[in-house]
Design a protein around this motif. Structure first.
Motif, short mmCIF file in Angstrom:
data_model
loop_
_atom_site.label_atom_id
_atom_site.label_comp_id
_atom_site.label_asym_id
_atom_site.label_seq_id
_atom_site.Cartn_x
_atom_site.Cartn_y
_atom_site.Cartn_z
N PRO A 12 -14.52 14.67 5.08
CA PRO A 12 -15.04 13.62 4.21
C PRO A 12 -14.14 12.39 4.11
O PRO A 12 -14.46 11.45 3.40
N ALA A 13 -13.02 12.37 4.84
CA ALA A 13 -12.06 11.27 4.72
C ALA A 13 -12.68 9.92 5.12
O ALA A 13 -12.47 8.91 4.44
N GLY A 14 -13.43 9.92 6.20
CA GLY A 14 -14.07 8.67 6.64
C GLY A 14 -15.07 8.17 5.62
O GLY A 14 -15.13 6.97 5.33
N CYS A 15 -15.84 9.08 5.04
CA CYS A 15 -16.82 8.70 4.02
C CYS A 15 -16.11 8.21 2.76
O CYS A 15 -16.57 7.27 2.10
N ALA A 16 -15.00 8.85 2.41
CA ALA A 16 -14.23 8.42 1.24
C ALA A 16 -13.68 7.02 1.44
O ALA A 16 -13.73 6.18 0.53
N ALA A 17 -13.19 6.74 2.64
CA ALA A 17 -12.67 5.39 2.94
C ALA A 17 -13.80 4.37 2.92
O ALA A 17 -13.64 3.26 2.38
N GLY A 18 -14.96 4.73 3.50
CA GLY A 18 -16.11 3.83 3.48
C GLY A 18 -16.59 3.56 2.07
O GLY A 18 -16.93 2.43 1.71
N LEU A 19 -16.60 4.59 1.23
CA LEU A 19 -17.01 4.46 -0.16
C LEU A 19 -16.03 3.57 -0.92
O LEU A 19 -16.44 2.71 -1.71
N ALA A 20 -14.75 3.74 -0.66
CA ALA A 20 -13.73 2.90 -1.32
C ALA A 20 -13.89 1.43 -0.92
O ALA A 20 -13.82 0.53 -1.76
N GLY A 21 -14.13 1.19 0.36
CA GLY A 21 -14.34 -0.19 0.83
C GLY A 21 -15.59 -0.80 0.25
O GLY A 21 -15.61 -1.97 -0.14
N LEU A 22 -16.64 0.00 0.17
CA LEU A 22 -17.91 -0.47 -0.40
C LEU A 22 -17.74 -0.82 -1.87
O LEU A 22 -18.21 -1.87 -2.34
#
Length: 165
Positions: free
Chosen positions: A76-86
């Protein structure tokens, strides 16, 4: 690319992407959260927004013929980073919008203060004129008036028919 999207579509995309990515971060082993079917009306509308496909691919989704799929081996790290950027982009938009509203309110306040000062000055001039009328020998201050009541003929104001033709 999402930064170029208008406020309305961005807000809708942000809400749905936050839910999709948040579900993956919260439940990384659930396969149902790792597949986004293009035939779903909400997902179809989401994919129509500029930059969403790039974000999904950036966090690890792969595009297949009927769906976007996040491989099971990806955590889930990539999704967490994408969510943080969003979320950071949403906060930046909110901050810019608040700043613009504050600036507009400040400009309106300044304009109202100037108009109030003009009205105050006009009111004082009206009061001064009312007081001056009560004084003996008062004469009108209108532009072009030569003594007010002393005007008796058109030639007194320069309107004569024999003007040098």
């Amino acid at each position: 690319m999402l930064s170029e999207v208008r406020i309305g579509p961005f807000g809708e995309a942000h809400a749905l992407l936050s839910k999709v990515l948040g579900n993956i971060v919260a439940h990384p082993d659930e396969a149902k959260y790792r597949t986004l079917k293009k035939s779903n009306a909400k997902i179809g509308a989401l994919l129509a927004v500029s930059g969403v496909k790039a974000l999904l691919i950036g966090v690890g989704f792969t595009e297949e013929s009927e769906a976007f799929v996040l491989p099971a081996e990806l955590g889930p790290a990539g999704c967490a980073a994408g969510l943080a950027g969003l979320n950071a982009q949403a906060d930046e938009r909110q901050s810019a919008e608040s700043s613009a509203k504050l600036q507009a309110a400040s400009e309106l306040q300044k304009k109202q203060a100037v108009e109030a000062e003009k009205r105050k000055l006009e009111k004082l001039q009206i009061q001064d004129d009312a007081e001056a009328r009560k004084q003996p020998g008062w004469r009108a201050k209108a532009a072009g008036v030569k003594g007010g009541r002393d005007i008796v003929t058109p030639s007194d104001i320069g309107a004569c028919g024999n003007a040098g033709g």
